[in-house]
Write a protein that holds these residues in place. Sequence first.
Motif, PDB file in Angstrom:
ATOM      1  N   MET A 364      -6.766   9.134 -12.617  1.00  0.00           N
ATOM      2  CA  MET A 364      -6.988   8.041 -11.564  1.00  0.00           C
ATOM      3  C   MET A 364      -8.204   8.628 -10.214  1.00  0.00           C
ATOM      4  O   MET A 364      -8.572   9.244 -10.570  1.00  0.00           O
ATOM      5  N   THR A 365      -8.878   7.274 -10.380  1.00  0.00           N
ATOM      6  CA  THR A 365     -10.222   6.979  -9.129  1.00  0.00           C
ATOM      7  C   THR A 365      -9.835   7.839  -7.749  1.00  0.00           C
ATOM      8  O   THR A 365      -8.661   7.968  -7.478  1.00  0.00           O
ATOM      9  N   LEU A 366     -11.056   8.141  -7.081  1.00  0.00           N
ATOM     10  CA  LEU A 366     -10.322   9.290  -5.856  1.00  0.00           C
ATOM     11  C   LEU A 366      -9.573   7.797  -4.789  1.00  0.00           C
ATOM     12  O   LEU A 366      -9.095   8.335  -3.996  1.00  0.00           O
ATOM     13  N   GLU A 367      -9.939   7.199  -4.931  1.00  0.00           N
ATOM     14  CA  GLU A 367      -9.936   6.014  -4.103  1.00  0.00           C
ATOM     15  C   GLU A 367      -8.346   5.681  -4.401  1.00  0.00           C
ATOM     16  O   GLU A 367      -7.598   5.569  -3.719  1.00  0.00           O
ATOM     17  N   GLU A 368      -7.979   5.683  -6.054  1.00  0.00           N
ATOM     18  CA  GLU A 368      -6.797   5.233  -6.072  1.00  0.00           C
ATOM     19  C   GLU A 368      -5.897   5.616  -5.606  1.00  0.00           C
ATOM     20  O   GLU A 368      -4.437   6.367  -5.180  1.00  0.00           O
ATOM     21  N   VAL A 369      -6.283   7.660  -6.007  1.00  0.00           N
ATOM     22  CA  VAL A 369      -5.583   8.811  -5.282  1.00  0.00           C
ATOM     23  C   VAL A 369      -4.918   8.565  -4.187  1.00  0.00           C
ATOM     24  O   VAL A 369      -3.733   9.181  -3.101  1.00  0.00           O
ATOM     25  N   ALA A 370      -5.954   8.535  -3.363  1.00  0.00           N
ATOM     26  CA  ALA A 370      -6.622   8.069  -1.363  1.00  0.00           C
ATOM     27  C   ALA A 370      -5.105   7.285  -1.008  1.00  0.00           C
ATOM     28  O   ALA A 370      -4.381   7.192  -0.456  1.00  0.00           O
ATOM     29  N   MET A 371      -5.383   5.868  -2.048  1.00  0.00           N
ATOM     30  CA  MET A 371      -4.140   4.825  -1.739  1.00  0.00           C
ATOM     31  C   MET A 371      -2.408   5.612  -1.601  1.00  0.00           C
ATOM     32  O   MET A 371      -1.602   5.423  -1.116  1.00  0.00           O
ATOM     33  N   LEU A 372      -2.416   5.941  -2.881  1.00  0.00           N
ATOM     34  CA  LEU A 372      -1.404   7.161  -3.104  1.00  0.00           C
ATOM     35  C   LEU A 372      -0.565   7.433  -2.060  1.00  0.00           C
ATOM     36  O   LEU A 372       0.580   7.298  -1.761  1.00  0.00           O
ATOM     37  N   LEU A 373      -1.032   8.583  -2.070  1.00  0.00           N
ATOM     38  CA  LEU A 373      -0.704   9.255  -0.983  1.00  0.00           C
ATOM     39  C   LEU A 373      -0.747   8.622   0.046  1.00  0.00           C
ATOM     40  O   LEU A 373       0.315   9.387   1.258  1.00  0.00           O
ATOM     41  N   ALA A 374      -1.665   7.832   0.744  1.00  0.00           N
ATOM     42  CA  ALA A 374      -1.144   7.429   2.221  1.00  0.00           C
ATOM     43  C   ALA A 374      -0.049   6.388   2.535  1.00  0.00           C
ATOM     44  O   ALA A 374       0.114   6.378   2.998  1.00  0.00           O
ATOM     45  N   ALA A 375       0.378   5.668   0.850  1.00  0.00           N
ATOM     46  CA  ALA A 375       1.333   4.777   0.655  1.00  0.00           C
ATOM     47  C   ALA A 375       2.387   5.155   1.055  1.00  0.00           C
ATOM     48  O   ALA A 375       3.559   4.580   1.717  1.00  0.00           O
ATOM     49  N   TYR A 376       2.362   7.482   1.068  1.00  0.00           N
ATOM     50  CA  TYR A 376       4.003   7.028   0.762  1.00  0.00           C
ATOM     51  C   TYR A 376       3.888   8.333   1.519  1.00  0.00           C
ATOM     52  O   TYR A 376       4.731   9.001   1.852  1.00  0.00           O
TER      53      TYR A 376
END
Length: 433
Positions: A364-376
Motif C-alpha cells: 500500500m502507498t503512503l496515501e492509502e495508509v493515511a486514508m485508512l488510518l483516518a477513515a477508522y
Amino acid sequence: MSASPTRVFIARLAGIAVFDPVGDQVGRVRDVVVALRLAPRPPRVLGLVVEVQPRRPVFLPITRVTVIESDAIIFDGRLNIRRFQQRESETLVIAEMLDRTVRFCDTGEPVSVVDVAMEPTRTRDWLLSKVAVRRRTKRGLRRRGESLVVDWDAVEGFSAVEHGQGAAGLIAAFERMKAADLAGVIHDMPEKRRAEVADALGDERLADVLEELPQDDQVEILETLQVERAADVLEAMDPDDAADLLGELPDEQRERLLTLMEPQEAAPVRRLLSYEDYSAGGLMTTDPVIVAPDATVAEALAQIRNPDLNPALAAQVYVCRPPTATPTGRYLGTVHFQRLLREPPRTLVSAVVDAELDPLRPGMTLEEVAMLLAAYNLVAGAVVDENGHLLGSVTIDDVLDHLLPEDWRESVMDAGAADPPSDPEEEALRGRT
C-alpha cells in the motif's frame, strides 16, 4: 537579583524551567553564554540560552534575569525570540567547558573540568569565579580522582583548542532531558563537539537521540563511530528507524554494518529495506505488541504498560497464532487498549478481538495508509501479507514523518525565517568585551 544565591554552579542549571514574572513557563535553560577575556580577568556572563517551543534556542540577557533558584529561573518578561546564534567571541559553558582538560597554573598538573561557577559583582555583572575540577589518577580518568573547587585564575587552558575532549559532564548535565530535546542541543553543536558527545553517550541513549535527528546529522554521527559501535547503536534503534538510516548509506557500508549486527537484529531491518520507502512495508515497525489468542487481558495490559513503548504502538495489541514474533502465525485481529481497560483481567483476548478491521498490505502507498488510518480513527494499523501473517505495524507518527516535507526536522531546529529584529540591549551586552 537579590533573591539569587551568591554563587551558582552552571551545570546544575541545565534543564531548569524559566518563568516570566506572572509565573508562566516560557522554556528551559540549555546553556550559559560567556565572553572569555585575557588572563587573569575572569569571563563575563552574557546570558542564558533558553529553549522555547518549538525547539528554538533564544538568548536571554543575564541583565533580565531577576531570580535564580535551584528549580527555577525568573526573568523580567522581556524576551526576544530571535534564534540564538553563537558568535566567535562567545563560549558556551556546558557544551564547551565541561570535561575540558586544563592545568593548574602553579604546577602544570592536568585536571578535568567538572563544573564552573558564576557569581554577581557589585556592578551587577556576573563573572565566572570558580572551577570544579577532578584530578587524574595514574590510570587517567577511568577511576575517579580527587575533586576540588579552585579559583578561576588558578587554572589555564580554556582558550586552547582541545582534541578528544570528553563529554561525561555535559551528558550528566542533560541527563533528565528528553531524547528529542537533547537532539536539538546536539544538532546545534559544532561537528567536533557533536562527535565527542556521541562517543560518550551510551548505545541506547545515542540510538534514541539519533531517531530524533535529521538524516544528514544521523549519517554524519554514525560515520564518526567505530564500525562495531555503529552496529551496536543500530541494534538499539527501532528497526524501522535503523532501516531508514541504513538506506541513506552506500551499499557496501550498509552491508558491512548489517553483517556486524546480531543476526536476529539484522533480519527485520533487512526485511524493511526490501520494501519501497513510501509503502506500508517501508513505513512499518516490526516490533508491535503481539499476543497469542490464549493470553489474558491482564497479560496484554502488562505489555502495553512498558514505559519504553511508543504510545502509538501501545494503543493496540495484535492477536496472532504462534509464533508471535514477526512474521507471525496467522493474524486473528486487533484489540484496542480502551477495550482492554473495560474487560475483566482474566478474559482471554480472543474473546474481545476485533476481526472486522481490514489490515494494511505491505505494498500500500503512503496515501492509502493515511486514508485508512483516518477513515477508522486509528493511531496504528497492522500490516499483513497475502498469507495472513502479521509483518508489523504502521504508526501515525511515521505516516506524519513521511507526509511532511523531507527537511521538516531541520525546519523545526533551524527555524528563523520569522525572526524579529535584533534587540538593542542584547546587542550592546554581547558586543562588550
